[in-house]
Design an enzyme around this catalytic site. Structure first.
Site, PDB file in Angstrom:
ATOM      1  N   SER A  14       0.051   0.909   5.025  1.00  0.00           N
ATOM      2  CA  SER A  14       0.363   0.255   4.031  1.00  0.00           C
ATOM      3  C   SER A  14       0.355  -1.183   3.843  1.00  0.00           C
ATOM      4  O   SER A  14       0.413  -2.177   2.960  1.00  0.00           O
ATOM      5  CB  SER A  14       1.631   0.170   4.116  1.00  0.00           C
ATOM      6  OG  SER A  14       2.109   1.583   3.611  1.00  0.00           O
ATOM      7  N   HIS A  33      -4.020   4.581  -0.869  1.00  0.00           N
ATOM      8  CA  HIS A  33      -3.417   4.516  -0.085  1.00  0.00           C
ATOM      9  C   HIS A  33      -2.071   5.551  -1.356  1.00  0.00           C
ATOM     10  O   HIS A  33      -2.101   5.103  -2.389  1.00  0.00           O
ATOM     11  CB  HIS A  33      -2.569   3.139  -0.314  1.00  0.00           C
ATOM     12  CG  HIS A  33      -1.518   2.154  -0.418  1.00  0.00           C
ATOM     13  ND1 HIS A  33      -0.672   1.260  -1.049  1.00  0.00           N
ATOM     14  CD2 HIS A  33      -0.383   2.961   0.514  1.00  0.00           C
ATOM     15  CE1 HIS A  33       0.799   1.307  -0.211  1.00  0.00           C
ATOM     16  NE2 HIS A  33       0.756   2.799   0.793  1.00  0.00           N
TER      17      HIS A  33
HETATM   18  P1  NAD Z   1       6.014   9.656   9.136  1.00  0.00           P
HETATM   19  O1  NAD Z   1       7.000   9.068  10.009  1.00  0.00           O
HETATM   20  O2  NAD Z   1       7.211  10.680   7.512  1.00  0.00           O
HETATM   21  O3  NAD Z   1       5.347  11.067   9.302  1.00  0.00           O
HETATM   22  C1  NAD Z   1       3.953  10.795  10.873  1.00  0.00           C
HETATM   23  C2  NAD Z   1       4.153  11.281  10.880  1.00  0.00           C
HETATM   24  O4  NAD Z   1       2.570  11.465  11.804  1.00  0.00           O
HETATM   25  C3  NAD Z   1       5.361  12.000  12.168  1.00  0.00           C
HETATM   26  O5  NAD Z   1       5.140  13.671  11.894  1.00  0.00           O
HETATM   27  C4  NAD Z   1       4.659  12.368  13.032  1.00  0.00           C
HETATM   28  O6  NAD Z   1       4.881  13.593  14.095  1.00  0.00           O
HETATM   29  C5  NAD Z   1       3.049  12.317  13.485  1.00  0.00           C
HETATM   30  N1  NAD Z   1       2.394  11.543  14.601  1.00  0.00           N
HETATM   31  C6  NAD Z   1       2.632  10.298  15.234  1.00  0.00           C
HETATM   32  N2  NAD Z   1       1.470  10.684  16.040  1.00  0.00           N
HETATM   33  C7  NAD Z   1       0.654  11.174  16.074  1.00  0.00           C
HETATM   34  C8  NAD Z   1      -0.720  11.703  16.360  1.00  0.00           C
HETATM   35  N3  NAD Z   1      -1.034  11.195  16.936  1.00  0.00           N
HETATM   36  N4  NAD Z   1      -1.502  12.486  15.644  1.00  0.00           N
HETATM   37  C9  NAD Z   1      -1.004  13.069  14.908  1.00  0.00           C
HETATM   38  N5  NAD Z   1       0.148  13.016  14.539  1.00  0.00           N
HETATM   39  C10 NAD Z   1       0.762  12.714  14.758  1.00  0.00           C
HETATM   40  O7  NAD Z   1       5.933   8.967   8.316  1.00  0.00           O
HETATM   41  P2  NAD Z   1       5.386   8.120   7.188  1.00  0.00           P
HETATM   42  O8  NAD Z   1       6.284   7.433   6.170  1.00  0.00           O
HETATM   43  O9  NAD Z   1       4.455   9.541   6.761  1.00  0.00           O
HETATM   44  O10 NAD Z   1       3.602   7.076   6.567  1.00  0.00           O
HETATM   45  C11 NAD Z   1       2.571   7.322   7.084  1.00  0.00           C
HETATM   46  C12 NAD Z   1       1.390   6.360   6.816  1.00  0.00           C
HETATM   47  O11 NAD Z   1       1.721   6.674   5.442  1.00  0.00           O
HETATM   48  C13 NAD Z   1       2.658   4.912   7.368  1.00  0.00           C
HETATM   49  O12 NAD Z   1       1.101   3.991   7.458  1.00  0.00           O
HETATM   50  C14 NAD Z   1       2.986   4.159   6.121  1.00  0.00           C
HETATM   51  O13 NAD Z   1       2.482   3.046   6.421  1.00  0.00           O
HETATM   52  C15 NAD Z   1       2.415   4.927   4.631  1.00  0.00           C
HETATM   53  N6  NAD Z   1       2.913   4.942   3.139  1.00  0.00           N
HETATM   54  C16 NAD Z   1       4.636   5.515   3.624  1.00  0.00           C
HETATM   55  C17 NAD Z   1       5.051   5.446   2.204  1.00  0.00           C
HETATM   56  C18 NAD Z   1       6.454   5.628   2.776  1.00  0.00           C
HETATM   57  O14 NAD Z   1       7.110   5.425   1.329  1.00  0.00           O
HETATM   58  N7  NAD Z   1       6.869   6.622   3.800  1.00  0.00           N
HETATM   59  C19 NAD Z   1       4.218   4.922   1.366  1.00  0.00           C
HETATM   60  C20 NAD Z   1       2.774   4.719   1.174  1.00  0.00           C
HETATM   61  C21 NAD Z   1       2.064   4.689   3.121  1.00  0.00           C
END
Ligand code: NAD
Length: 284
Positions: free
Chosen positions: A120, A141
């Site tokens: 993000s 994104h």
């Molecule tokens: P989340 O915490 O729900 O999921 C992240 C996942 O990554 C977890 O399941 C974790 O176990 C896994 N993980 C951690 N370390 C790891 C590794 N070394 N190898 C493999 N898997 C690993 O996070 P999210 O909300 O899905 O966000 C993920 C990305 O998307 C971030 O960069 C965030 O900024 C971006 N994003 C989020 C949103 C939102 O609304 N949640 C919207 C747009 C972008």
């Protein structure tokens, strides 16, 4: 270049949605996460969301089964990156974690594989510089919830090639999304515009301009926004909003991006929005 095989790194909120839309579009998907429990939960979430689409007659049962059949789950990052055309990384928003993952992906994936990040706010240019293929690194994104939201902000790092950008745009369209190309600057377009609005709404609350419901109602009915900024902040997570504002403030160096003290206070209290049961509103 055609993209048929996709690896998604991280099976959380965003990763399972990306795996869902990719498999539904006929792609072979490898969902990678360090946690077996997350992978099981991700498959359950995808199945539940597909069932909802069946009930709404958006897809039929055979499409649901075929979609699930195209998703395999893997725990090892390096072997998971072998033999795919594109990887989308969706691990937590921590720069050092993403750099380490891209270094591993760069070693493990074939030289032609595109490496995309769903970050993000972290610089695509900086992530790309950790690899030996900065021309093949790009931002993809997606918005939350991925199966519902139409936009993919496609972020070109300084060295991203035209070929990589074109392939990523075509893929986004194949996934039923509308890609919009932007350049790599802090917050890209989405959060550069959204987060100052959310922050200003928190300042308005802190200064007693109005109650949360009133602020959100003004923006919904007056500006035709589907959600008010405070309800949206609760949905995104107040900690995430604070992180992004800190990136904007630090990297653009302008005080207009300074996070509102009330936002800091809520995060310090653990009032993170929907996920913690309390933010600007209470959630059961
Ligand atoms: P989340 O915490 O729900 O999921 C992240 C996942 O990554 C977890 O399941 C974790 O176990 C896994 N993980 C951690 N370390 C790891 C590794 N070394 N190898 C493999 N898997 C690993 O996070 P999210 O909300 O899905 O966000 C993920 C990305 O998307 C971030 O960069 C965030 O900024 C971006 N994003 C989020 C949103 C939102 O609304 N949640 C919207 C747009 C972008």
């Amino acid at each position: 270049m055609g993209i048929d095989r996709i690896a998604v790194v991280g099976g959380g909120t965003m990763g399972n949605g990306i795996a869902h839309v990719a498999a539904q579009a006929g792609k072979h998907v490898r969902l990678i996460d360090v946690s077996e429990e997350v992978l099981e939960r991700a498959l359950q979430t995808i199945a539940k969301n597909l069932d909802r689409q069946v009930r709404k007659e958006i897809i039929d049962e055979s499409a649901r089964d075929a979609t699930l059949g195209r998703i395999e789950t893997v725990r090892d990052l390096a072997s998971g990156a072998e033999g795919v055309d594109l990887v989308v990384e969706a691990v937590p928003e921590r720069a050092e974690l993403k750099y380490a993952i891209f270094e591993t992906l760069d070693e493990a994936a074939a030289p032609g594989t595109i490496l995309a990040s769903n970050t993000s706010s972290i610089s695509i240019t900086e992530i790309a510089a950790r690899t030996s293929r900065p021309d093949k690194v790009i931002g993809m994104h997606f918005m939350n919830p991925v199966p519902v939201m139409k936009l993919v902000e496609v972020i070109r790092g300084l060295a991203t090639s035209d070929e990589t950008t074109e392939a990523t745009i075509s893929l986004s369209e194949e996934l039923g999304k509308t890609p919009v190309e932007v350049n790599d600057f802090p917050g890209f377009v989405s959060n550069r515009v959204l987060m100052p609005m959310i922050n200003e709404a928190v300042f308005a609350l802190m200064e007693g301009v109005a109650e949360p419901e009133a602020i959100d109602t003004v923006m919904k009915l007056g500006m035709n926004h589907p959600m008010g900024p405070l309800a949206l902040a609760d949905l995104i997570g107040l900690d995430t909003c604070l992180n992004i504002l800190e990136v904007l403030h630090r990297e653009l160096g302008d005080d207009r991006y300074r996070p509102c003290p009330l936002l800091r206070k809520y995060v310090a209290a653990g009032w993170l929005g929907r996920k913690s049961g309390r933010g600007f509103y209470h959630y059961a």
